[in-house]
Structures are given as structure tokens and as C-alpha cells.
Design a protein around this motif. Structure first.
Motif, mmCIF file in Angstrom:
data_model
loop_
_atom_site.group_PDB
_atom_site.id
_atom_site.type_symbol
_atom_site.label_atom_id
_atom_site.label_comp_id
_atom_site.label_asym_id
_atom_site.label_seq_id
_atom_site.Cartn_x
_atom_site.Cartn_y
_atom_site.Cartn_z
ATOM 1 N N TRP A 178 -15.119 1.080 -2.300
ATOM 2 C CA TRP A 178 -13.710 1.143 -2.692
ATOM 3 C C TRP A 178 -12.821 0.540 -1.608
ATOM 4 C CZ3 TRP A 178 -9.555 3.833 -0.528
ATOM 5 C CH2 TRP A 178 -8.406 3.898 -1.301
ATOM 6 N N ARG A 179 -13.106 0.859 -0.340
ATOM 7 C CA ARG A 179 -12.328 0.305 0.776
ATOM 8 C C ARG A 179 -12.486 -1.212 0.852
ATOM 9 N NH1 ARG A 179 -8.516 2.882 3.791
ATOM 10 N NH2 ARG A 179 -9.060 1.400 5.420
ATOM 11 N N ALA A 189 0.821 -1.214 0.000
ATOM 12 C CA ALA A 189 0.000 0.000 0.000
ATOM 13 C C ALA A 189 0.851 1.259 0.000
ATOM 14 C CB ALA A 189 -0.940 -0.010 1.194
ATOM 15 N N LYS A 214 -10.526 -2.785 -1.994
ATOM 16 C CA LYS A 214 -9.079 -2.612 -1.807
ATOM 17 C C LYS A 214 -8.516 -3.610 -0.807
ATOM 18 C CE LYS A 214 -5.679 0.958 -0.530
ATOM 19 N NZ LYS A 214 -4.832 0.775 -1.702
#
Length: 628
Positions: free
Chosen positions: A280-281, A151, A284
Motif C-alpha cells: 500500500w505504501r 496527502a 501510494k
């Protein structure tokens, strides 16, 4: 090749130079004859180098010097590693073994963890060692560490100004112009961490001031206050949210691509924005965590009736622009005409979404995983103590290597102070010190600084740690009841001697000409250093480096105290202390005393007290009947 010793019994010295001279003389040789024998085996070394070894002026550190040392051990029929174990400073630069393509920094970082004969090993063995070191010691072989390492390669957040002073808000553009400027996704925007645009940064400063000021600003209502650490954390998380919205959708981050000119805190008022961010989280990471629910709780607080910052900032509607797929012109008109109604809608939406996320949230990492081998021991504290003893055992000679020795002492005291005090990283990092013979800092001044202090107590004849309650994250906890923490450090295992040498010699060796920041722990000052005081990230890395060098057992070098340990930071010491007390007493209340917290917090976050541990503890009581 193998000369017979003149005598077979001797007192083994700890010093390398003394041991080297002893065995040269014990075999009836001199340096000239030893040099001739070594060069006959194909080694190239200057005879003066051997003389400096014998006199103690220098020690072998290069790969060539260490190979010669191995040859001398074989010549005198000494155990493998006999001389190298007596070296005052084991750090060296390995240049062979396929490391030439790496940077100097990476080679130095790896060199500590590689065996002395690394460049002489077969290629397959070298690859095996490098893979193990990089996986276990450097990165830490956990799923979370691998996710985090990947990340950080793709940063995408906005960085806000650190100040909290008010700034004039930019004049908004007319509503008609903003409604006509619909923001389509910017596919080509690069992924990076960048300074927030002026409008977003001004809003962030106003929010920080609103939540951290002693008195509420502008007559606004407020519920709860952020300290500096909390404010930094919240602003960092909000910066990530805005960064994800603006990040390129075609890149590694897979952001939304919203134009930067559309970034304003007012976009947080629209459910479509939050629903996109939550999806999105989840994509991801692969699942929801408490992090998402806490973010929703933040926006619910910011939009609460009477006390929410957003609720009391209707002027922010003047910065709204349409974002294709998220915010329509009709949404902007509604926010402009009925700001309170829009805030109430997102307030209810955030509360509902937070409950839904909490229901399915998973733990994104196991905080116990890096120290699991310690927590499973009968005496976790005794197991962790092995690290400090390993540091002291391998500490370089202070006369020859004052900086390296000072760094080792600093690492030793970090471990010892952490185990004795159980403080959070911030309190340990910011701990001030007053040398013996000087007056301690007044309590009121420490309260204003929100810092603790180490000072000599003439009354108790020992080093006292004094920390005002306001310096703690949980200052309002029932543990403190507004009273400071006072603790006399025990003079066990030479702790006071180590503190005295650290204050008298080692801190000066690390600070050099840099002004003394008055903190007990100081950094090693480099040419670009602005201060000798630790920042949060640097202190974490310093602790992690101690664990990498002295804590993790390395089967290829024989160094390291604990097999199965992984890199970790100072916060894990609190887990060790709480679990140790639980295993010894079974009392969550006593465990909470060890780390200045409450029993409920111990049960939820710190103590690893499994059913078998509880059964074993009660069995000690019950089994006494059968032994009587």
C-alpha cells in the motif's frame, strides 16, 4: 498636471509623512490644491485622508489609497514606488482583481505577495501573478511539497492519547465469540483522523509508558528508551498504519477497510498485515523509502526476545479478531497457544523485509532543494544572512504598528539565533530566557526541564546560551560527552540591541495579557490562544512565513532577498551552516562543531560538499605556488 518644483535639491527622508509633506511643499502646493488635482483625475478620496497622511496619523493601506499614492508620484515626477517604499507597514487588504471569491484569510495571506496595482492589471497578468505566488511562495514548487499537500487533504490516521499513565485493559471477549466474528472490510467507512478505539488507545498508552518511563514497568526487560519527541513520532507513525488498515478501500486513501473493532497492536504480529501495508505504501508514493524500513525495524524491536514490548504482552492475544484476507481464525489460535513462536516469526520476517526495502529505498525528498540556491553560493552563510537584513529593512514603524514590528523583530531574531547557534528546532523553540539583572536558572533545573537558556553573563559581558547535554536529541553523541553547550553570542550587526528591545517591548506587545511562558520566542496571542509558547507546528509555520515574506525574491513586487529560494523550515539552517564551514575549511569535523553533531552525521545528512567544491578548495592551496 505636473507642477514645477520650487527647488530641485533636497535631503530625502526615510519617513513617509516627512517625505509626503516635503514634496507637497517643494512643489508650492497645499493639501487642498493637491486634493483638487487628484479628484480631477477621477480619484475619490476625502481631503481629510490626505491631511492625516501629511501629519503622520495614518498611512495608505487600501487599494484605493495606494492608487492615489501612485497618482501623486506621477504628479510630482517621482520614481515609481517612491512613496510606497517609505510606508511603515506594507500589509494591506486587496479587494479587487478577482480576489472577492476568496476567504478573508486567504486574501490577507496573498496580499503581501501581490503588487500594489494588482487590481488594475489585465486579467491574464493577474492570473500569471497568482499562479506564481501560489506555486512558488505559498506551496513551494517541489514534488514532495505537492505530494504532501495532496496527502494532508485525505487524513486517515488514528489519534492516541498523549498521556503515558497506565490504564486497566478492557476484559477480552471469549475466544469462541471472537473467532466467529470475522471482520469483513467496511467499504463505507469515511476517511478521517479520529480518536483511537479504547482497546487500541489503552495499548498505545502502555507502549508509551514502557518506552519512556525512567524505570521499566512491571519487571519487564527493555532495550533503549524513547524521549517525548521520539515517542510522539513513533505513535504518529503507528497511528497512520492502523488508519490505513481501517480506511475505506473505495476512497482516496484506498485503505484496507478492516473493522475498527479489530484494531489492536496484536495485528502487527502477522506477516500478511505488513506485506499489505508495504504494498500500500509503495503504491501510494510510487516507491519505497527509509520510512518503511524504519517501521519494520520498530516492529522487530517490539518483538525481540527478552526486551520487546509485544513479546512481553501475551495478553494482547485476547483482543485478536479475524480480518478477512489478513488474519484467519487459525492465526488467532496459534497466537493464543504459542505467543512466543508467533513473535519470533514476525521478528525474523521484519528483519528480512527491512533489508529488502533498504536495498531499493529511494529518497522521498531532497532536503537541500528549497535552499539549493544558497548552498551553491561561495558563502552560504552570507547568502542566508540577506534574509535577516531584508526583515530589518522592511520592519514597520514600532510606534504606529507595535505588533507588526514585534513580529518582524521576532523573525529577525529567529534567523540570527538560528545562524549563530545551529540548534535543532526543538532546542531553539524551547529556549528559555532570563532578563539582565536576574539570576540564571540552576543547571540541574535546566537538566530536569531538558531545555536551554539565554542569560546575561557578567563575567563575559555578553548574552550566553547554556544548553544541558540532555536537552539534545543526540545527547549520547561524542560531541557532548555529557557536557553542556555554552556559547557567548557575538554583538555583531546590532544583535544585542535587537535582543534588548525584543525583551523590553516586543514580547509584551505579542503576549498582551497572556502569562509569560519564559521562552525567548513567543507567539502572537490571539483570542483563542491558550499559551504564548510555540508548539512544533506553529514554530515551523512562523519560520516558513518569514522565508515567504522576506526570503523569496518576488519579481512582481521587488520584495524578498534571494532569487530561486523556496519555503522551508528552521532545520535547513543546519544545512547552511554545515555546508558553509565545509566550503571554507574542507573539514567535516569543524562542520560538525557548527551544529553540535559528529563528522559522520555531517557527511550523511547535512553538508552539501560536491567534488567541484573540494577541487576548488584544494586549488587555493596548490595555486599559491604559481603566484609566488
Amino acid at each position: 498636471m505636473y507642477p514645477e518644483p520650487v527647488w530641485t535639491e533636497w535631503e530625502d527622508p526615510d519617513d513617509f509623512a516627512e517625505a509626503f509633506q516635503l514634496h507637497v511643499e517643494r512643489h508650492g502646493e497645499n493639501v487642498y490644491r493637491l486634493h483638487k488635482a487628484i479628484t480631477a483625475q477621477g480619484f475619490k478620496i476625502d481631503p481629510q485622508t490626505l491631511y492625516t497622511w501629511k501629519r503622520g496619523d495614518k498611512e495608505p493601506r487600501s487599494a484605493t489609497g495606494l492608487r492615489v499614492l501612485k497618482a501623486i508620484e506621477r504628479r510630482y515626477r517621482l520614481p515609481d514606488g517612491y512613496f510606497s517604499s517609505k510606508l511603515a507597514h506594507s500589509g494591506r487588504m486587496i479587494t479587487g482583481g478577482g480576489l472577492e471569491k476568496l476567504s478573508v484569510v486567504e486574501r490577507r495571506r496573498l496580499a503581501w505577495h501581490l503588487p500594489d496595482n494588482f487590481d488594475l492589471l489585465p486579467r491574464a497578468k493577474r492570473a500569471e501573478i497568482l499562479a506564481w505566488v501560489r506555486t512558488v511562495i505559498i506551496s513551494g514548487a517541489t514534488d514532495y511539497r505537492r505530494y504532501h499537500a495532496n496527502a494532508v487533504l485525505h487524513r486517515f490516521s488514528f489519534r492516541f492519547s498523549e498521556g503515558a499513565s497506565p490504564l486497566p485493559f478492557p476484559k477480552p471477549r471469549p475466544l469462541e465469540e471472537r473467532l466467529a466474528d470475522e471482520g469483513a472490510p467496511e467499504v463505507g467507512r469515511p476517511v478521517q483522523t479520529e480518536r483511537a478505539p479504547i482497546i487500541l488507545d489503552t495499548e498505545a498508552r502502555d507502549l508509551r509508558l514502557f518506552k519512556t518511563a525512567t524505570l521499566t514497568t512491571g519487571g519487564r526487560g527493555r532495550n533503549g528508551v524513547w524521549n517525548d519527541e521520539t515517542a510522539n513520532q513513533k505513535m504518529e507513525h503507528l497511528g497512520l498504519l492502523f488508519g490505513a488498515l481501517a480506511a475505506c478501500p473505495e476512497g482516496e486513501v484506498r485503505g484496507y477497510g478492516a473493522p475498527v473493532r479489530c484494531m489492536t497492536f496484536a495485528v502487527l504480529l502477522f506477516p500478511a498485515v505488513w506485506d499489505w501495508y508495504l504494498r500500500w505504501r509503495e503504491i501510494k508514493r510510487g516507491f519505497f523509502t527509509r520510512w518503511e524500513s524504519e517501521m519494520l525495524t520498530v516492529v522487530a524491536g517490539l518483538t525481540r526476545q527478552g526486551t520487546g514490548w509485544l513479546r512481553q504482552s501475551p495478553h494482547l492475544a485476547g483482543y485478536l479478531r479475524p480480518i478477512a484476507g489478513l488474519i484467519t481464525p487459525a492465526d488467532i489460535v496459534a497466537a493464543t497457544e504459542d505467543w512466543d513462536g508467533v513473535c519470533e516469526t514476525i521478528h525474523r520476517h521484519a528483519i528480512v523485509r527491512a533489508k529488502e526495502v533498504d536495498r531499493v529505498a529511494r529518497v522521498h525528498r531532497d532536503p537541500f532543494e528549497p535552499i539549493l540556491t544558497i548552498l551553491e553560493a561561495d558563502s552560504p552563510l552570507g547568502e542566508y544572512r540577506k534574509i535577516s537584513e531584508e526583515v530589518r529593512r522592511r520592519r514597520p514603524d514600532r510606534r504606529r504598528f507595535p505588533v507588526a514590528a514585534a513580529e518582524a523583530t521576532r523573525g529577525y531574531l529567529m534567523i540570527r539565533m538560528g545562524l549563530h547557534l545551529g540548534l535543532r528546532q526543538k532546542n531553539l523553540r524551547q529556549l528559555l530566557v532570563v532578563p539582565r539583572g536576574r539570576s540564571p536558572t540552576p543547571e540541574r533545573q535546566l537538566e530536569a526541564l531538558k531545555r536551554g537558556e539565554l542569560r546575561w553573563s557578567d563575567r563575559d559581558g555578553g548574552w550566553e546560551v547554556f544548553v544541558p547535554a540532555v536537552a539534545f536529541k543526540n545527547a549520547g553523541s561524542t560531541f557532548f560527552r555529557k557536557s553542556p553547550l555554552r556559547l557567548i553570542l557575538p554583538d555583531l550587526s546590532g544583535l544585542y540591541d535587537e535582543i534588548d528591545v525584543w525583551l523590553r517591548l516586543d514580547r509584551k506587545a505579542l503576549l498582551k495579557t497572556q502569562p509569560d511562558p519564559r521562552t525567548f520566542f513567543v507567539k502572537t496571542v490571539k483570542n483563542k490562544s491558550n499559551s504564548g509558547a510555540y508548539e512544533q507546528h506553529k514554530f515551523y509555520e512562523a519560520w516558513r512565513s518569514i522565508i515567504q515574506r522576506y526570503g523569496i525574491y518576488n519579481p512582481y513586487t521587488g520584495r524578498g532577498a534571494i532569487e530561486g529560494l523556496l519555503p522551508h523550515g528552521p532545520h535547513n539552517v543546519r544545512d547552511v551552516l554545515a555546508t558553509h564551514v565545509l566550503k571554507q575549511t574542507g573539514s567535516y569535523e569543524q562542520a560538525s562543531y557548527a551544529i553540535q553533531d559528529t563528522p559522520d552525521t555531517i557527511a550523511e545528512h547535512y553538508g552539501r560538499f560536491l567534488p567541484q567544491d573540494k577541487a576548488a578548495l584544494v586549488a587555493q592551496v596548490l595555486n599559491q605556488v604559481w603566484g609566488s
